[in-house]
Design a protein around this motif. Structure first.
Motif, PDB file in Angstrom:
ATOM      1  N   ARG A  83      13.090  -4.582  14.037  1.00 38.20           N
ATOM      2  CA  ARG A  83      12.189  -5.717  13.817  1.00 38.20           C
ATOM      3  C   ARG A  83      11.729  -5.845  12.372  1.00 38.20           C
ATOM      4  O   ARG A  83      11.540  -6.946  11.854  1.00 38.20           O
ATOM      5  N   GLY A  84      11.534  -4.717  11.711  1.00 36.65           N
ATOM      6  CA  GLY A  84      11.008  -4.755  10.351  1.00 36.65           C
ATOM      7  C   GLY A  84      11.956  -5.350   9.328  1.00 36.65           C
ATOM      8  O   GLY A  84      11.551  -5.597   8.194  1.00 36.65           O
ATOM      9  N   ALA A  95       8.083   5.737   0.350  1.00 38.88           N
ATOM     10  CA  ALA A  95       7.529   6.681   1.311  1.00 38.88           C
ATOM     11  C   ALA A  95       6.657   5.936   2.314  1.00 38.88           C
ATOM     12  O   ALA A  95       5.918   5.030   1.966  1.00 38.88           O
ATOM     13  N   MET A  96       6.783   6.317   3.570  1.00 39.85           N
ATOM     14  CA  MET A  96       5.919   5.744   4.588  1.00 39.85           C
ATOM     15  C   MET A  96       4.514   6.336   4.455  1.00 39.85           C
ATOM     16  O   MET A  96       4.314   7.363   3.813  1.00 39.85           O
ATOM     17  N   ILE A  97       3.554   5.684   5.066  1.00 38.78           N
ATOM     18  CA  ILE A  97       2.184   6.174   5.025  1.00 38.78           C
ATOM     19  C   ILE A  97       2.100   7.536   5.705  1.00 38.78           C
ATOM     20  O   ILE A  97       2.592   7.713   6.824  1.00 38.78           O
ATOM     21  N   ILE A 154       0.813  -1.221   0.000  1.00 39.14           N
ATOM     22  CA  ILE A 154       0.000   0.000   0.000  1.00 39.14           C
ATOM     23  C   ILE A 154       0.847   1.272   0.000  1.00 39.14           C
ATOM     24  O   ILE A 154       0.402   2.329  -0.437  1.00 39.14           O
ATOM     25  N   ASN A 155       2.094   1.180   0.468  1.00 40.00           N
ATOM     26  CA  ASN A 155       2.932   2.380   0.532  1.00 40.00           C
ATOM     27  C   ASN A 155       3.719   2.637  -0.747  1.00 40.00           C
ATOM     28  O   ASN A 155       4.573   3.507  -0.779  1.00 40.00           O
ATOM     29  N   ARG A 156       3.436   1.906  -1.818  1.00 38.26           N
ATOM     30  CA  ARG A 156       4.157   2.122  -3.071  1.00 38.26           C
ATOM     31  C   ARG A 156       3.517   3.185  -3.963  1.00 38.26           C
ATOM     32  O   ARG A 156       4.104   3.582  -4.963  1.00 38.26           O
ATOM     33  N   GLY A 157       2.327   3.614  -3.621  1.00 36.15           N
ATOM     34  CA  GLY A 157       1.641   4.590  -4.468  1.00 36.15           C
ATOM     35  C   GLY A 157       1.407   5.906  -3.741  1.00 36.15           C
ATOM     36  O   GLY A 157       1.675   6.048  -2.547  1.00 36.15           O
ATOM     37  N   MET A 188       2.078  -3.796   3.869  1.00 36.68           N
ATOM     38  CA  MET A 188       3.273  -3.065   3.515  1.00 36.68           C
ATOM     39  C   MET A 188       4.466  -3.674   4.227  1.00 36.68           C
ATOM     40  O   MET A 188       4.335  -4.318   5.269  1.00 36.68           O
ATOM     41  N   ASN A 189       5.636  -3.481   3.644  1.00 41.88           N
ATOM     42  CA  ASN A 189       6.883  -3.943   4.236  1.00 41.88           C
ATOM     43  C   ASN A 189       7.632  -2.719   4.732  1.00 41.88           C
ATOM     44  O   ASN A 189       8.099  -1.901   3.938  1.00 41.88           O
ATOM     45  N   THR A 190       7.768  -2.606   6.042  1.00 46.98           N
ATOM     46  CA  THR A 190       8.413  -1.412   6.596  1.00 46.98           C
ATOM     47  C   THR A 190       9.904  -1.370   6.317  1.00 46.98           C
ATOM     48  O   THR A 190      10.552  -0.352   6.550  1.00 46.98           O
TER      49      THR A 190
END
Length: 209
Positions: A151-152, A93-95, A39-42, A85-87
């Motif tokens: 952790r991510g 870009a982060m949400i 979801i954070n790719r757009g 999403m993969n942190t």
């Protein structure tokens, strides 16, 4: 909803979210789940548009006028939007906070200790595989405690899944280490060669007689 090419002209076209919401509105007794991977790719503000307001719980069922069609539209309460999403994707870009406020967050840890994975692992009865998984668990502990990672950035269990029919050969396990795990670690610790070399030794050592 937006304009898309239609021959030599453009045609106002309903998007997948619009059609999904209409279907859900026609079946209020059923629950509908809309899953968005990565979801954070757009550009979420551009993709969601009016949905940024309508997906809030206080505005569910509230109708707004769509910018393109001028028709009323709402998001019913029986719709659940799941964004994955993969942190660890640092280049993405982060949400943004406006969208973050509209979601609850649930962190998914690697599943090495889950019952399903343990049963999968035990079905191989492969000592090399077992030794490697123990090393990966220790590696994840160090990654988690690393202030530059966290952790991510842990190694996920999916690298070692999907082998029920093909079996668990040492050749396959070694290929996962050489072509998946170690290249990733070389990016994690490109400025810490000693740490990288130590884990290269630890992981490759699993295959030593």
């Amino acid at each position: 909803m937006g304009y898309r090419p239609d021959g030599s002209d453009f045609k106002l076209t309903e998007g997948i979210i619009y059609r999904f919401c209409q279907t859900a509105a026609n079946h209020p007794d059923k629950e509908y789940f809309f899953i968005i991977d990565e979801i954070n790719r757009g550009n979420m503000s551009k993709i969601f548009g009016e949905l940024l307001m309508l997906i809030e719980k206080d505005y569910r069922g509230t109708k707004v006028t769509l910018a393109y069609s001028g028709m009323p539209f709402s998001v019913s309460e029986n719709i659940y939007i799941i964004g994955m999403m993969n942190t660890a994707d640092r280049s993405l870009a982060m949400i943004d906070y406006a969208l973050r406020r509209r979601f609850c967050f649930f962190e998914m840890e690697p599943g090495f200790n889950f019952e399903d994975f343990r049963n999968y692992q035990n079905s191989f009865a492969n000592e090399t595989f077992n030794a490697l998984i123990d090393q990966i668990k220790a590696l994840n502990k160090e990654i988690t405690e690393d202030s530059s990672l966290g952790r991510g950035f842990q190694i996920g269990h999916s690298y070692f899944c999907g082998r029920e029919e093909a079996g668990c050969s040492d050749e396959w396990v070694r290929s996962v280490v050489e072509f998946d795990i170690l290249p990733m670690l070389s990016e994690y610790w490109f400025e810490e060669p000693a740490k990288l070399q130590r884990w290269e030794k630890n992981l490759r050592g699993v295959f030593d007689d």
